[in-house]
Design a protein around this motif. Structure first.
Motif, PDB file in Angstrom:
ATOM      1  N   GLY A 219      11.043  10.749   9.684  1.00  0.00           N
ATOM      2  CA  GLY A 219      10.080  10.195   8.744  1.00  0.00           C
ATOM      3  C   GLY A 219       9.222   9.111   9.376  1.00  0.00           C
ATOM      4  O   GLY A 219       8.016   9.017   9.111  1.00  0.00           O
ATOM      5  N   LEU A 220       9.842   8.286  10.222  1.00  0.00           N
ATOM      6  CA  LEU A 220       9.103   7.202  10.861  1.00  0.00           C
ATOM      7  C   LEU A 220       8.041   7.743  11.808  1.00  0.00           C
ATOM      8  O   LEU A 220       6.898   7.251  11.823  1.00  0.00           O
ATOM      9  N   LEU A 221       8.380   8.752  12.591  1.00  0.00           N
ATOM     10  CA  LEU A 221       7.379   9.344  13.485  1.00  0.00           C
ATOM     11  C   LEU A 221       6.217   9.930  12.685  1.00  0.00           C
ATOM     12  O   LEU A 221       5.039   9.765  13.061  1.00  0.00           O
ATOM     13  N   LYS A 222       6.517  10.608  11.594  1.00  0.00           N
ATOM     14  CA  LYS A 222       5.452  11.178  10.764  1.00  0.00           C
ATOM     15  C   LYS A 222       4.586  10.079  10.155  1.00  0.00           C
ATOM     16  O   LYS A 222       3.355  10.210  10.071  1.00  0.00           O
ATOM     17  N   LEU A 223       5.217   8.987   9.734  1.00  0.00           N
ATOM     18  CA  LEU A 223       4.458   7.898   9.131  1.00  0.00           C
ATOM     19  C   LEU A 223       3.545   7.242  10.153  1.00  0.00           C
ATOM     20  O   LEU A 223       2.378   6.946   9.863  1.00  0.00           O
ATOM     21  N   VAL A 224       4.039   7.017  11.353  1.00  0.00           N
ATOM     22  CA  VAL A 224       3.190   6.443  12.405  1.00  0.00           C
ATOM     23  C   VAL A 224       2.003   7.365  12.679  1.00  0.00           C
ATOM     24  O   VAL A 224       0.852   6.917  12.787  1.00  0.00           O
ATOM     25  N   ASP A 225       2.274   8.665  12.772  1.00  0.00           N
ATOM     26  CA  ASP A 225       1.185   9.619  13.016  1.00  0.00           C
ATOM     27  C   ASP A 225       0.154   9.562  11.890  1.00  0.00           C
ATOM     28  O   ASP A 225      -1.061   9.596  12.143  1.00  0.00           O
ATOM     29  N   ARG A 226       0.617   9.483  10.658  1.00  0.00           N
ATOM     30  CA  ARG A 226      -0.311   9.469   9.524  1.00  0.00           C
ATOM     31  C   ARG A 226      -1.146   8.186   9.511  1.00  0.00           C
ATOM     32  O   ARG A 226      -2.368   8.235   9.276  1.00  0.00           O
ATOM     33  N   LEU A 227      -0.513   7.055   9.765  1.00  0.00           N
ATOM     34  CA  LEU A 227      -1.265   5.803   9.810  1.00  0.00           C
ATOM     35  C   LEU A 227      -2.327   5.844  10.901  1.00  0.00           C
ATOM     36  O   LEU A 227      -3.481   5.438  10.685  1.00  0.00           O
ATOM     37  N   GLN A 228      -1.940   6.325  12.069  1.00  0.00           N
ATOM     38  CA  GLN A 228      -2.904   6.373  13.163  1.00  0.00           C
ATOM     39  C   GLN A 228      -4.023   7.375  12.878  1.00  0.00           C
ATOM     40  O   GLN A 228      -5.193   7.111  13.181  1.00  0.00           O
ATOM     41  N   HIS A 229      -3.682   8.515  12.301  1.00  0.00           N
ATOM     42  CA  HIS A 229      -4.694   9.521  11.957  1.00  0.00           C
ATOM     43  C   HIS A 229      -5.703   8.964  10.955  1.00  0.00           C
ATOM     44  O   HIS A 229      -6.903   9.258  11.026  1.00  0.00           O
ATOM     45  N   ASP A 230      -5.204   8.123  10.019  1.00  0.00           N
ATOM     46  CA  ASP A 230      -6.071   7.572   8.986  1.00  0.00           C
ATOM     47  C   ASP A 230      -6.794   6.304   9.425  1.00  0.00           C
ATOM     48  O   ASP A 230      -7.505   5.686   8.624  1.00  0.00           O
ATOM     49  N   GLY A 231      -6.612   5.908  10.672  1.00  0.00           N
ATOM     50  CA  GLY A 231      -7.314   4.738  11.189  1.00  0.00           C
ATOM     51  C   GLY A 231      -6.740   3.411  10.736  1.00  0.00           C
ATOM     52  O   GLY A 231      -7.413   2.374  10.811  1.00  0.00           O
ATOM     53  N   VAL A 232      -5.490   3.412  10.273  1.00  0.00           N
ATOM     54  CA  VAL A 232      -4.837   2.167   9.868  1.00  0.00           C
ATOM     55  C   VAL A 232      -4.307   1.462  11.113  1.00  0.00           C
ATOM     56  O   VAL A 232      -3.633   2.074  11.941  1.00  0.00           O
ATOM     57  N   ARG A 233      -4.629   0.186  11.247  1.00  0.00           N
ATOM     58  CA  ARG A 233      -4.197  -0.528  12.450  1.00  0.00           C
ATOM     59  C   ARG A 233      -2.699  -0.798  12.402  1.00  0.00           C
ATOM     60  O   ARG A 233      -2.192  -1.411  11.476  1.00  0.00           O
ATOM     61  N   LEU A 234      -2.006  -0.330  13.420  1.00  0.00           N
ATOM     62  CA  LEU A 234      -0.566  -0.532  13.575  1.00  0.00           C
ATOM     63  C   LEU A 234      -0.333  -0.987  15.007  1.00  0.00           C
ATOM     64  O   LEU A 234      -0.567  -0.236  15.947  1.00  0.00           O
ATOM     65  N   ASP A 235       0.113  -2.217  15.172  1.00  0.00           N
ATOM     66  CA  ASP A 235       0.262  -2.775  16.514  1.00  0.00           C
ATOM     67  C   ASP A 235       1.627  -2.491  17.127  1.00  0.00           C
ATOM     68  O   ASP A 235       1.750  -2.379  18.343  1.00  0.00           O
ATOM     69  N   ALA A 236       2.658  -2.390  16.295  1.00  0.00           N
ATOM     70  CA  ALA A 236       4.004  -2.230  16.833  1.00  0.00           C
ATOM     71  C   ALA A 236       4.917  -1.655  15.761  1.00  0.00           C
ATOM     72  O   ALA A 236       4.655  -1.768  14.559  1.00  0.00           O
ATOM     73  N   VAL A 237       5.991  -1.053  16.230  1.00  0.00           N
ATOM     74  CA  VAL A 237       7.076  -0.625  15.355  1.00  0.00           C
ATOM     75  C   VAL A 237       8.295  -1.465  15.689  1.00  0.00           C
ATOM     76  O   VAL A 237       8.651  -1.623  16.866  1.00  0.00           O
ATOM     77  N   GLY A 238       8.912  -2.013  14.657  1.00  0.00           N
ATOM     78  CA  GLY A 238      10.151  -2.762  14.832  1.00  0.00           C
ATOM     79  C   GLY A 238      11.336  -1.920  14.405  1.00  0.00           C
ATOM     80  O   GLY A 238      11.294  -1.265  13.362  1.00  0.00           O
ATOM     81  N   LEU A 239      12.381  -1.916  15.206  1.00  0.00           N
ATOM     82  CA  LEU A 239      13.616  -1.203  14.909  1.00  0.00           C
ATOM     83  C   LEU A 239      14.728  -2.240  14.836  1.00  0.00           C
ATOM     84  O   LEU A 239      14.945  -2.995  15.786  1.00  0.00           O
ATOM     85  N   GLN A 240      15.430  -2.284  13.728  1.00  0.00           N
ATOM     86  CA  GLN A 240      16.277  -3.440  13.450  1.00  0.00           C
ATOM     87  C   GLN A 240      17.446  -3.580  14.428  1.00  0.00           C
ATOM     88  O   GLN A 240      17.689  -4.659  14.955  1.00  0.00           O
ATOM     89  N   GLY A 241      18.233  -2.549  14.616  1.00  0.00           N
ATOM     90  CA  GLY A 241      19.344  -2.660  15.549  1.00  0.00           C
ATOM     91  C   GLY A 241      20.553  -3.379  15.009  1.00  0.00           C
ATOM     92  O   GLY A 241      21.210  -4.133  15.745  1.00  0.00           O
ATOM     93  N   HIS A 242      20.888  -3.177  13.730  1.00  0.00           N
ATOM     94  CA  HIS A 242      22.173  -3.663  13.215  1.00  0.00           C
ATOM     95  C   HIS A 242      23.235  -2.654  13.660  1.00  0.00           C
ATOM     96  O   HIS A 242      23.510  -1.669  12.973  1.00  0.00           O
TER      97      HIS A 242
END
Length: 368
Positions: A219-242
Motif C-alpha cells: 500500500g505504501l509503494l502504491k501511495l507514493v506512486d500516486r502522490l508523485q503521479h499527481d504532482g504532490v510534493r513528497l520529500d521523504a518516507v519515514g519508517l518507524q522501526g518499532h
C-alpha cells in the motif's frame, strides 16, 4: 534535580549540556557521541523528545549531547494540541523548541494527520465539519511553527489492514472526511502553509514479515506512486522501526523494500526505532545483549541503502520509553521493566550503544 518547563522557557534553554550534567556522569567527548559518529556515516542521528524529558537534568543533558535532531513525541498530536474545538495548546512544543534552538538541534514535527488521534469533540462532527477541521488544523499548526520546524510527518500511519477497509487504509476521522484523498490534501496544505518545510509520509510495521506487513508495504509503494503521479510534493518516507523480535522479520527483504522506495527518488528516514524486549530472557545482561543484536542486524541492513539519511530512536533512555510507561500503568509494582533503548534508566550506555556504533562505522562507503 528537576527543571520545570517554565524554567526552560524563561531561561531560553541557555544551559549547555555540561552545565546540565549532574555529578557522577561524565560527558562523552564530542567526537564519540552517537550524533558525531552517525555524521561520519552520512546519517543524522536523533531521538524523540517530550516536554517532560526536560524536567530531568541528566536526561536533558544526555539528549542534547547525543542527538543531532529531535522529533516531537506527543506535543503536536492533534488531540494534545486541540483537546477541545476552540483550544490550541502549543506550550509543550514551545518548551522543546526553547530547549533545542540554543543547541542548534532541529526539531521534526510529528504528526499532522493521524487517524488514531481522535478526541471526542472531533468524532462528533459531521463529515463536512471534519473536512474543515483538518484544513484548519494544518493551516494553523504549520503556519504557527513556520520557519521553526524544518520538517513534518504530514501523514502518520495511513495503513492498517486490521480495519478491513478498502486499500487497507487506517480508519478514522480524516479517512471519514475525505477518503484516501486526505493524504494528498494534507501534503498540499502543509506545503502551502510552509513552503520551505520538508514533508514526510510516516508508516509503521513495514519491517514486519507477515501478511499485514506485506499489505502495508504494498500500500505504501502504491501511495507514493500516486502522490508523485499527481504532482504532490513528497520529500521523504519515514519508517518507524518499532522492532518486535517476537514477530517474523527479514532484514534482507526489508533492505530490498528500501531499495524499492529509493527508486522513487525520495529520502528514507527511520523515525521511531526501538526494540521490544518482551520475548527475551529476564536476565538483564542476556536481554541487553539480545536487544543490542537486534539493533545491530537491523541497522546493518538499513544502512546498506544509501537513501537512508536519518535514524531516530523513539526516546533515548529506558525510563522515557512508551514500553516502560505502559508496563508501569499495567502494574506499578512490576519487577521486570522493559529495556528497549540504547541508554538505561540511569542514563548510562547499554550494549545497544556499541551495536549502533558498529552498524554506523560499518556502513558501506558511498561509491562515486
Amino acid at each position: 534535580m528537576k527543571f520545570s518547563r517554565r524554567d526552560f522557557l524563561a531561561a531560553g534553554a541557555g544551559l549547555s549540556a555540561a552545565l546540565l550534567r549532574p555529578p557522577g556522569i561524565a560527558a562523552t567527548p564530542k567526537s564519540e557521541t552517537l550524533g558525531a559518529i552517525a555524521g561520519q556515516a552520512r546519517v543524522v542521528f536523533g531521538t524523540s523528545i517530550a516536554a517532560d524529558t526536560l524536567e530531568n537534568q541528566a536526561q536533558a543533558s544526555l539528549y542534547v549531547e547525543q542527538a543531532r535532531i529531535f522529533t516531537v513525541d506527543w506535543a503536536l498530536i492533534f488531540g494534545h494540541l486541540r483537546p477541545e474545538a476552540n483550544l490550541f495548546l502549543p506550550g509543550d512544543a514551545e518548551a522543546i523548541l526553547a530547549f533545542a534552538e540554543p543547541a542548534g538541534i532541529p526539531v521534526h514535527g510529528h504528526a499532522l494527520a493521524w487517524n488514531e488521534s481522535r478526541p471526542e469533540w472531533l468524532m462528533a462532527l459531521s463529515r463536512a465539519e471534519k473536512q474543515k477541521a483538518l484544513d484548519r488544523h494544518i493551516d494553523e499548526t504549520v503556519g504557527y511553527f513556520a520557519g521553526r520546524l524544518p520538517s513534518w510527518n504530514v501523514v502518520n500511519e495511513p495503513f492498517w489492514p486490521g480495519h478491513g477497509l478498502a486499500g487497507d487504509f487506517r480508519g478514522g476521522p480524516w479517512l471519514d472526511a475525505f477518503g484516501p484523498d486526505y493524504v494528498s490534501r494534507a501534503f498540499k496544505r502543509a506545503q502551502a502553509a510552509d513552503p520551505k518545510a520538508r514533508l514526510v509520509l510516516n508508516e509503521a510495521m513495514t519491517e514486519v514479515w507477515n501478511e499485514d506487513g506485506a499489505k502495508i508495504r504494498a500500500g505504501l509503494l502504491k501511495l507514493v506512486d500516486r502522490l508523485q503521479h499527481d504532482g504532490v510534493r513528497l520529500d521523504a518516507v519515514g519508517l518507524q522501526g518499532h522492532l518486535d523480535p517476537g514477530r517474523p522479520f527479514d532484514d534482507s527483504g526489508f533492505a530490498d523494500f528500501l531499495h524499492q522506495l529509493a527508486e522513487r527518488k525520495i529520502d528514507i528516514l527511520i523515525t521511531e526505532l526501538d526494540v521490544d524486549d518482551s520475548s527475551f530472557p529476564d536476565d538483564i545482561p542476556a536481554r541487553d545483549a539480545a536487544v543490542a543484536a537486534r539493533y545491530r542486524d537491523f541497522l546493518n541492513a538499513v544502512l546498506s541503502v544509501p537513501a537512508v539519511k536519518t535514524v531516530i530512536t523513539w526516546q533515548l533512555a529506558d525510563s522515557a520509553s512508551w514500553y516502560e510507561h505502559a508496563a508501569r500503568e499495567a502494574d506499578p509494582d512490576a519487577k521486570r521493566l522493559p529495556r528497549p533503548l540504547p541508554y538505561d534508566s540511569d542514563f548510562r550506555p547499554k550494549p545497544a550503544v556499541d551495536a549502533i556504533v558498529a552498524a554506523l562505522t560499518g556502513r558501506p562507503k558511498r561509491t562515486p
